[in-house]
Design an enzyme around this catalytic site. Structure first.
Site, short mmCIF file in Angstrom:
data_model
loop_
_atom_site.label_atom_id
_atom_site.label_comp_id
_atom_site.label_asym_id
_atom_site.label_seq_id
_atom_site.Cartn_x
_atom_site.Cartn_y
_atom_site.Cartn_z
N SER A 62 0.79 -1.24 0.00
CA SER A 62 0.00 0.00 0.00
C SER A 62 0.82 1.28 0.00
O SER A 62 0.25 2.37 -0.16
CB SER A 62 -0.94 0.02 1.21
OG SER A 62 -2.06 -0.80 0.97
N LYS A 65 0.26 3.76 -2.73
CA LYS A 65 -0.73 4.84 -2.68
C LYS A 65 -0.08 6.22 -2.61
O LYS A 65 -0.75 7.23 -2.86
CB LYS A 65 -1.68 4.63 -1.51
CG LYS A 65 -2.53 3.37 -1.64
CD LYS A 65 -3.47 3.20 -0.45
CE LYS A 65 -4.42 2.04 -0.65
NZ LYS A 65 -3.83 0.73 -0.29
N SER A 122 -6.11 3.85 4.36
CA SER A 122 -5.45 2.99 3.37
C SER A 122 -6.45 2.18 2.55
O SER A 122 -6.18 1.04 2.17
CB SER A 122 -4.44 2.05 4.04
OG SER A 122 -3.54 1.51 3.09
N LYS A 225 3.40 6.53 5.02
CA LYS A 225 2.44 5.53 4.53
C LYS A 225 2.94 4.13 4.88
O LYS A 225 4.12 3.84 4.77
CB LYS A 225 2.26 5.64 3.02
CG LYS A 225 1.14 4.77 2.48
CD LYS A 225 -0.22 5.30 2.89
CE LYS A 225 -1.33 4.29 2.57
NZ LYS A 225 -1.31 3.13 3.49
#
Length: 381
Positions: A62, A65, A122, A225
């Protein structure tokens, strides 16, 4: 011991002490981390302070992202979309597995809410919805991601989807992740502050907490993140700012949520404990001057493209040395912005940074008399 001998001995001690003080102190080794790869960089200079397998291609999960965020932020900055725009949620976005914002198919959700859902929660569903809104389809958006990646300067990255869903041709490196997070902070500082520092987000009655748990334990951490799949392990990118210095840390492939948190914290603490960031030259400031032959001017100012910053061992700024490697013979014409050489910044024998140097102005070819005169003078150089 006679008075004269005592005096000579005292002078000798002073010389030895001065020599010891002048000698640069060794830079402590960074912490040894049980991660697949990691990196710590100084934000202002991009200088690598610690690294392991930092160029190795890994599954980013993720953390992908971040690239979707960069593109959406850019669309907002350009005015192509607005935070208040309503996005109709497709069945593909609604059906996404993994982390969710819990949006419903056919409903309309604002870009603002989707950004919170993507960055804080997320949500894979929010991410696909944003990708489809910007580019029509997620596959077209992935093409955008690769184009943007090249423009940002990512060297070991390729994107197949917007959310980081596992795919053999979808990868990044720890260094690229750090570059990307740095680009978001640099290019969209207000949006970064608005969206990346949220600890929790509530949508449709469901409250979700930011998986970047460093936001709770370290007040200097203001964004980043996380990423996790079974094959990628636990990954984390985070940025922190203390006493005017910002650093970015990335760890990939750790074995637990606690491990990625503690290892990222260890990198950040190492950077702030043993380094500080200094400003050496303003953007456009003349760094050196070089002789130009056969031109309408004889001296050429040499500059860097932007400000020159460097991270160095704490308290050791006076131990830094700089040297400009430039051509020994330079003939007109010279165009402003032409690459000429490199500024090397050293701490003792260790090179901390190498900064490209460029011509600070145009120098056209001189008249026939100047060219003949310089031809003769060059014979004696």
């Amino acid at each position: 011991m006679s008075h004269a001998k005592r005096l000579l001995y005292f002078v000798f001690l002073l010389m030895v002490t001065a020599s010891a003080l002048a000698k640069p102190l060794p830079i402590p080794e960074p912490p040894s981390l049980d991660a697949r790869s990691y990196i710590l960089i100084d934000f202002d200079s991009g200088q690598v302070l610690a690294a392991k397998n930092a160029e190795q291609r890994v599954e980013p999960a993720s953390i992908t992202k971040l690239m979707t965020t960069y593109i959406v932020f850019d669309e907002l900055k350009k005015g192509n979309i607005s935070p208040d725009d309503k996005v109709t949620i497709s069945e593909k976005a609604w059906r996404m597995g993994g982390s969710k914002m819990f949006i419903e198919v056919g409903t309309q959700v604002s870009v603002d809410d989707l950004l919170h859902g993507m960055i804080t929660a997320s949500g894979n569903d929010a991410t696909v919805a944003l990708a489809e809104y910007v580019a029509g389809t997620e596959s077209t958006f992935a093409d955008y991601m690769n184009q943007y990646g090249r423009e940002i300067g990512l060297e070991n990255s390729h994107f197949v989807d917007a959310s980081g869903w596992p795919h053999e041709n979808h990868y990044m490196s720890a260094h690229d992740i750090a570059r990307l997070l740095g680009a978001i902070i640099r290019d969209f500082p207000d949006l970064y502050q608005q969206y990346f520092n949220e600890k929790k987000f509530t949508y449709n009655g469901i409250e979700q907490y930011n998986r970047n748990s460093l936001l709770w334990s370290d007040d200097s951490v203001d964004g980043g993140k996380t990423g996790h799949t079974e094959s990628a392990g636990y990954c984390l990118s985070a940025s922190a700012k203390r006493d005017g210095m910002r650093t970015i840390a990335v760890v990939t492939g750790t074995n637990s949520n606690n491990a990625r948190k503690s290892q990222t914290a260890a990198l950040l603490n190492y950077g702030f404990r043993f380094y500080e960031s200094g400003h050496l030259f303003d953007a456009g400031k003349q760094i050196a001057e070089v002789r130009v032959w056969k031109g309408d001017d004889t001296m050429l100012p040499v500059v860097a493209k932007g400000a020159v910053d460097v991270a160095f061992p704490r308290g050791q700024r006076d131990a830094l040395t700089t040297s400009a490697e430039l051509p020994s013979t330079l003939l007109a014409p010279i165009k402003k912005g032409e690459r000429l050489g490199t500024l090397e910044i050293k701490y003792g024998t260790k090179t901390l940074a190498q900064v490209p140097l460029y011509a600070g102005k145009d120098i056209e070819r001189g008249g026939i008399f100047r060219q003949l005169t310089d031809e003769v003078m060059m014979m004696f150089e």
